[in-house]
Write a protein that holds these residues in place. Structure first.
Motif, short mmCIF file in Angstrom:
data_model
loop_
_atom_site.label_atom_id
_atom_site.label_comp_id
_atom_site.label_asym_id
_atom_site.label_seq_id
_atom_site.Cartn_x
_atom_site.Cartn_y
_atom_site.Cartn_z
N VAL A 163 0.83 -1.20 0.00
CA VAL A 163 0.00 0.00 0.00
C VAL A 163 0.87 1.25 0.00
O VAL A 163 1.89 1.28 0.67
CB VAL A 163 -0.87 0.03 1.28
N SER A 164 0.45 2.24 -0.76
CA SER A 164 1.08 3.55 -0.64
C SER A 164 0.11 4.49 0.05
O SER A 164 -1.05 4.59 -0.36
CB SER A 164 1.42 4.13 -2.01
N VAL A 165 0.58 5.15 1.07
CA VAL A 165 -0.27 6.12 1.76
C VAL A 165 0.11 7.51 1.27
O VAL A 165 1.22 7.98 1.48
CB VAL A 165 -0.10 6.05 3.28
N ILE A 166 -0.83 8.16 0.60
CA ILE A 166 -0.56 9.47 0.02
C ILE A 166 -1.09 10.54 0.97
O ILE A 166 -2.28 10.54 1.26
CB ILE A 166 -1.26 9.60 -1.34
N PRO A 167 -0.24 11.43 1.43
CA PRO A 167 -0.70 12.49 2.34
C PRO A 167 -1.78 13.34 1.69
O PRO A 167 -1.77 13.54 0.47
CB PRO A 167 0.57 13.32 2.59
N HIS A 168 -2.65 13.85 2.51
CA HIS A 168 -3.79 14.59 1.96
C HIS A 168 -3.39 15.78 1.10
O HIS A 168 -3.99 16.03 0.06
CB HIS A 168 -4.69 15.07 3.11
N ASP A 169 -2.36 16.51 1.53
CA ASP A 169 -2.01 17.70 0.76
C ASP A 169 -1.43 17.34 -0.60
O ASP A 169 -1.71 17.98 -1.60
CB ASP A 169 -1.05 18.59 1.57
N VAL A 170 -0.63 16.27 -0.63
CA VAL A 170 -0.09 15.80 -1.90
C VAL A 170 -1.22 15.40 -2.84
O VAL A 170 -1.27 15.77 -4.02
CB VAL A 170 0.84 14.59 -1.70
N TRP A 171 -2.14 14.67 -2.28
CA TRP A 171 -3.29 14.20 -3.04
C TRP A 171 -4.12 15.37 -3.59
O TRP A 171 -4.49 15.40 -4.76
CB TRP A 171 -4.15 13.31 -2.14
N ALA A 172 -4.35 16.34 -2.74
CA ALA A 172 -5.15 17.49 -3.14
C ALA A 172 -4.45 18.25 -4.27
O ALA A 172 -5.09 18.64 -5.27
CB ALA A 172 -5.39 18.42 -1.95
N ARG A 173 -3.18 18.43 -4.12
CA ARG A 173 -2.43 19.13 -5.16
C ARG A 173 -2.48 18.37 -6.48
O ARG A 173 -2.75 18.93 -7.54
CB ARG A 173 -0.97 19.31 -4.71
N LEU A 174 -2.27 17.08 -6.37
CA LEU A 174 -2.29 16.22 -7.55
C LEU A 174 -3.61 16.38 -8.30
O LEU A 174 -3.64 16.53 -9.53
CB LEU A 174 -2.10 14.77 -7.10
N LEU A 175 -4.70 16.36 -7.57
CA LEU A 175 -6.00 16.44 -8.21
C LEU A 175 -6.23 17.83 -8.81
O LEU A 175 -6.90 17.96 -9.84
CB LEU A 175 -7.12 16.11 -7.21
N ARG A 176 -5.69 18.82 -8.16
CA ARG A 176 -5.85 20.17 -8.70
C ARG A 176 -5.09 20.32 -10.01
O ARG A 176 -5.58 20.90 -10.97
CB ARG A 176 -5.37 21.20 -7.68
N GLU A 177 -3.89 19.74 -10.02
CA GLU A 177 -3.03 19.93 -11.19
C GLU A 177 -3.37 19.01 -12.35
O GLU A 177 -3.01 19.27 -13.49
CB GLU A 177 -1.57 19.71 -10.79
N ARG A 178 -4.04 17.92 -12.03
CA ARG A 178 -4.28 16.93 -13.08
C ARG A 178 -5.76 16.65 -13.21
O ARG A 178 -6.30 15.70 -12.63
CB ARG A 178 -3.56 15.62 -12.70
N PRO A 179 -6.44 17.44 -14.05
CA PRO A 179 -7.88 17.27 -14.21
C PRO A 179 -8.25 15.87 -14.71
O PRO A 179 -9.34 15.37 -14.44
CB PRO A 179 -8.25 18.32 -15.26
N ASP A 180 -7.33 15.23 -15.42
CA ASP A 180 -7.63 13.88 -15.90
C ASP A 180 -7.74 12.90 -14.74
O ASP A 180 -8.61 12.03 -14.72
CB ASP A 180 -6.56 13.41 -16.90
N LEU A 181 -6.87 13.08 -13.74
CA LEU A 181 -6.97 12.21 -12.57
C LEU A 181 -8.25 12.51 -11.82
O LEU A 181 -8.94 11.60 -11.34
CB LEU A 181 -5.78 12.44 -11.64
N ARG A 182 -8.57 13.74 -11.69
CA ARG A 182 -9.81 14.16 -11.03
C ARG A 182 -11.00 13.45 -11.68
O ARG A 182 -11.87 12.89 -11.02
CB ARG A 182 -9.95 15.68 -11.18
N LYS A 183 -10.99 13.43 -12.99
CA LYS A 183 -12.10 12.81 -13.72
C LYS A 183 -12.15 11.30 -13.46
O LYS A 183 -13.22 10.74 -13.21
CB LYS A 183 -11.93 13.07 -15.22
N ILE A 184 -11.00 10.69 -13.51
CA ILE A 184 -10.94 9.25 -13.23
C ILE A 184 -11.44 8.97 -11.82
O ILE A 184 -12.24 8.05 -11.59
CB ILE A 184 -9.50 8.72 -13.39
N LEU A 185 -11.00 9.78 -10.89
CA LEU A 185 -11.42 9.58 -9.50
C LEU A 185 -12.93 9.75 -9.35
O LEU A 185 -13.59 8.95 -8.68
CB LEU A 185 -10.70 10.57 -8.58
N ASP A 186 -13.47 10.76 -9.99
CA ASP A 186 -14.91 10.98 -9.91
C ASP A 186 -15.66 9.77 -10.44
O ASP A 186 -16.65 9.33 -9.86
CB ASP A 186 -15.30 12.23 -10.70
N ARG A 187 -15.20 9.23 -11.54
CA ARG A 187 -15.85 8.04 -12.10
C ARG A 187 -15.77 6.88 -11.13
O ARG A 187 -16.72 6.12 -10.97
CB ARG A 187 -15.16 7.64 -13.40
N ARG A 188 -14.62 6.74 -10.52
CA ARG A 188 -14.46 5.64 -9.58
C ARG A 188 -15.34 5.79 -8.38
O ARG A 188 -15.89 4.83 -7.86
CB ARG A 188 -13.01 5.58 -9.12
#
Lengths: 242, 242
Positions: free
Chosen positions: A103-128
């Motif tokens: 398992v990789s534990v991603i800190p919340h701030d890293v995760w939030a930044r990632l989603l902000r910067e990468r709309p494609d990931l945001r979209k994938i996450l929303d679908r999931r």
DNA sequence: CGTGATTTTGAAAAACATCAAAGAGCGTGG
DNA sequence: CCACGCTCTTTGATGTTTTTCAAAATCACG
């Protein structure tokens, strides 16, 4: 209760997909090994971060006061789980390793930044997330309104769809790391009743006799009928597109 | 089955909160009136958009083949519901008006743009989704593992917490637009069994005798005990912060 | 080959559903 | 204003499903 014969990375391995690859590439977070049964996060604790499963299965569960467990969902390789609840960061359920897991534990701030910067990931996450909601809704329907056979048939269909790329084919010998006790905790039945129900399904030749945790489906159509699903529709509903 | 005595905008009115105010101000979408019982979105249909409830209650439900209904969740004034599922835009459950209701349907592209441009809304939405997940998880636990009394006590607590700002106080006469049939569809019981269980709770003086859909709580502590919850913890878990 | 976990089986009890009918509340039209 | 019809609730009797308890059988593994 655990299945030590299935080390993370063998049978229960990451299916490559967009999110998984991106995360694996993007994150410098060191994957962490978890032993089967190991608790990763307790209900009510402050959430550590987002959990990204690389190998093995995780379980999300809640307990009644007298110790009965209800499994809310499994987290399979390639999937992410965010234990946060309404207020800041209180986990709303227990998270534990079902099998050995990585398992990789991603800190919340890293995760939030990632989603902000990468709309494609945001979209994938929303679908999931939408798929996750659909899954729970389907299960809720069956736990609330269907008899044991339908609940179990449905659970088998769901887990098979989620854990194999190929989908369901007659005679598939597919493996889920679940004891009957765990399956019961998943579908809201006693292990005793799970046992009886499985045996009935085997006598009807819907299932074959796999050993322990191996489930062999002999009659997919009949199984889907008992589960009250259309396999293709279900896939579209609960499996996020690759 | 409907409660025509409660027009949208009277008893079941929008609690003002951040998202609600922002949306109401931002959107030029014309609110639409829906009659009680009116179906807004059918499972499997292409989703129209995101539903934002201004007044009245909506129901999200799924059905077994023999017509039994399981309510997945209610959507209260000020809340939003996105019926999308895993693949593009197939609704994963039915959405209908429980009472008379006023609803704004926000097109997906507008909604997506809004969330991109307004990180604060995004954050609020994420919290709400987390709260929604927690609620379903709690209900799943009780439907899967608890007896009728706990299921119903829990449902009453949840709905009271969600529908009033004040929270639970002894002697509250609080009103939910639910028949016993609907309550049963919510907690996975027959209306007959709901009736018997409610009567048992009244005989124990946990509940008082409100007429029809009015629930009077006489003994909050005992109710919480039966529901197996800590009221403050539950609130933090399932109610998104204002 | 023994030990602990898991599965199977049986008998009895509990919880819940089903069926059927009567009673209560409420709006409508006469 | 009353009677009617409607939906919702209550109640009883009965049947089914599921749990519980307890013990035997099977399996995995050292």
């Amino acid at each position: 209760m655990a299945n030590d014969a299935n080390p993370a990375g063998s049978s229960f391995r990451t299916q490559s997909d967009a999110l998984a690859e991106d995360l694996a590439a993007l994150l410098e977070v060191t994957p962490r090994a978890a032993a089967a049964e190991e608790v990763l996060q307790m209900e009510g604790d402050t959430a550590t971060g987002i959990f990204f499963v690389r190998g093995g299965w995780l379980v999300v569960s809640k307990y009644t006061e007298d110790g009965k467990r209800q499994i809310i969902d499994f987290v399979l390789p390639g999937e992410v789980f965010d234990p946060g609840s309404a207020t800041n960061r209180q986990a709303s359920a227990d998270l534990a390793a079902l099998t050995e897991a990585t398992v990789s534990v991603i800190p919340h701030d890293v995760w939030a930044r990632l989603l902000r910067e990468r709309p494609d990931l945001r979209k994938i996450l929303d679908r999931r997330n939408a798929a996750g909601f659909s899954r729970i809704a389907e299960r809720l329907l069956r736990i609330g309104k269907s008899h044991a056979e339908a609940r179990i048939a449905y659970a088998i269909c769901e887990l098979c769809l989620r854990s194999t790329r190929s989908g369901l084919v007659d005679g598939v010998d597919f493996s889920v790391p679940l004891t009957q006790q765990v399956l019961g905790d998943f579908v809201g039945l006693t292990s005793v009743h799970v046992s009886r129900t499985l045996r009935r399904l085997k006598r009807q030749a819907v299932l074959g006799a796999g050993d322990q945790m191996n489930i062999v489906i002999h009659d997919v159509d009949r199984l889907a009928e008992i589960a009250e699903i259309d396999l293709d529709e279900l896939r579209a509903e609960i499996i996020p597109p690759a």
